[in-house]
Design a protein around this motif. Structure first.
Motif, PDB file in Angstrom:
ATOM      1  N   MET A  53       0.819  -1.190   0.000  1.00  0.00           N
ATOM      2  CA  MET A  53       0.000   0.000   0.000  1.00  0.00           C
ATOM      3  C   MET A  53       0.869   1.262   0.000  1.00  0.00           C
ATOM      4  N   ASN A  54       1.999   1.237   0.694  1.00  0.00           N
ATOM      5  CA  ASN A  54       2.879   2.407   0.714  1.00  0.00           C
ATOM      6  C   ASN A  54       3.424   2.716  -0.671  1.00  0.00           C
ATOM      7  N   THR A  55       3.651   1.671  -1.464  1.00  0.00           N
ATOM      8  CA  THR A  55       4.146   1.876  -2.818  1.00  0.00           C
ATOM      9  C   THR A  55       3.113   2.613  -3.657  1.00  0.00           C
ATOM     10  N   LEU A  56       1.854   2.269  -3.468  1.00  0.00           N
ATOM     11  CA  LEU A  56       0.796   2.941  -4.219  1.00  0.00           C
ATOM     12  C   LEU A  56       0.733   4.416  -3.863  1.00  0.00           C
ATOM     13  N   TRP A  57       0.866   4.735  -2.589  1.00  0.00           N
ATOM     14  CA  TRP A  57       0.848   6.145  -2.192  1.00  0.00           C
ATOM     15  C   TRP A  57       2.056   6.885  -2.763  1.00  0.00           C
ATOM     16  N   ALA A  58       3.189   6.210  -2.866  1.00  0.00           N
ATOM     17  CA  ALA A  58       4.363   6.833  -3.485  1.00  0.00           C
ATOM     18  C   ALA A  58       4.101   7.108  -4.964  1.00  0.00           C
ATOM     19  N   LEU A  59       3.418   6.186  -5.645  1.00  0.00           N
ATOM     20  CA  LEU A  59       3.093   6.400  -7.056  1.00  0.00           C
ATOM     21  C   LEU A  59       2.107   7.552  -7.227  1.00  0.00           C
ATOM     22  N   ILE A  60       1.138   7.648  -6.316  1.00  0.00           N
ATOM     23  CA  ILE A  60       0.186   8.757  -6.376  1.00  0.00           C
ATOM     24  C   ILE A  60       0.921  10.083  -6.172  1.00  0.00           C
ATOM     25  N   LEU A  61       1.826  10.120  -5.206  1.00  0.00           N
ATOM     26  CA  LEU A  61       2.616  11.326  -4.954  1.00  0.00           C
ATOM     27  C   LEU A  61       3.467  11.668  -6.178  1.00  0.00           C
ATOM     28  N   PHE A  62       4.104  10.665  -6.781  1.00  0.00           N
ATOM     29  CA  PHE A  62       4.939  10.878  -7.966  1.00  0.00           C
ATOM     30  C   PHE A  62       4.097  11.441  -9.115  1.00  0.00           C
ATOM     31  N   ALA A  63       2.911  10.883  -9.323  1.00  0.00           N
ATOM     32  CA  ALA A  63       2.056  11.360 -10.407  1.00  0.00           C
ATOM     33  C   ALA A  63       1.585  12.788 -10.151  1.00  0.00           C
ATOM     34  N   THR A  64       1.288  13.109  -8.900  1.00  0.00           N
ATOM     35  CA  THR A  64       0.860  14.466  -8.554  1.00  0.00           C
ATOM     36  C   THR A  64       1.995  15.462  -8.766  1.00  0.00           C
TER      37      THR A  64
END
Length: 62
Positions: free
Chosen positions: A1-12
């Protein structure tokens, strides 16, 4: 789940950088990717349920 939040942050962050560089196409793609990843997380589902509840409450108040 932490990886997904990192991807969301990266995309933002990618969307913000593209906006600063005035590259509209990639900014839209980054923003849609971040939104899509957010919606498919558990937190995103809860937000959607709350928004739906608010819309129903607002419609009932009319």
């Amino acid at each position: 789940m932490n990886t997904l939040w990192a991807l969301i942050l990266f995309a933002t962050v990618g969307a913000i950088f593209c906006c600063k560089a005035r590259a509209a196409g990639p900014a839209v793609l980054f923003a849609l990717a971040a939104l899509g990843m957010f919606v498919f997380t558990g937190t995103g589902q809860e937000v959607l349920e709350h928004v739906a509840h608010l819309r129903i409450s607002a419609a009932g108040a009319r």
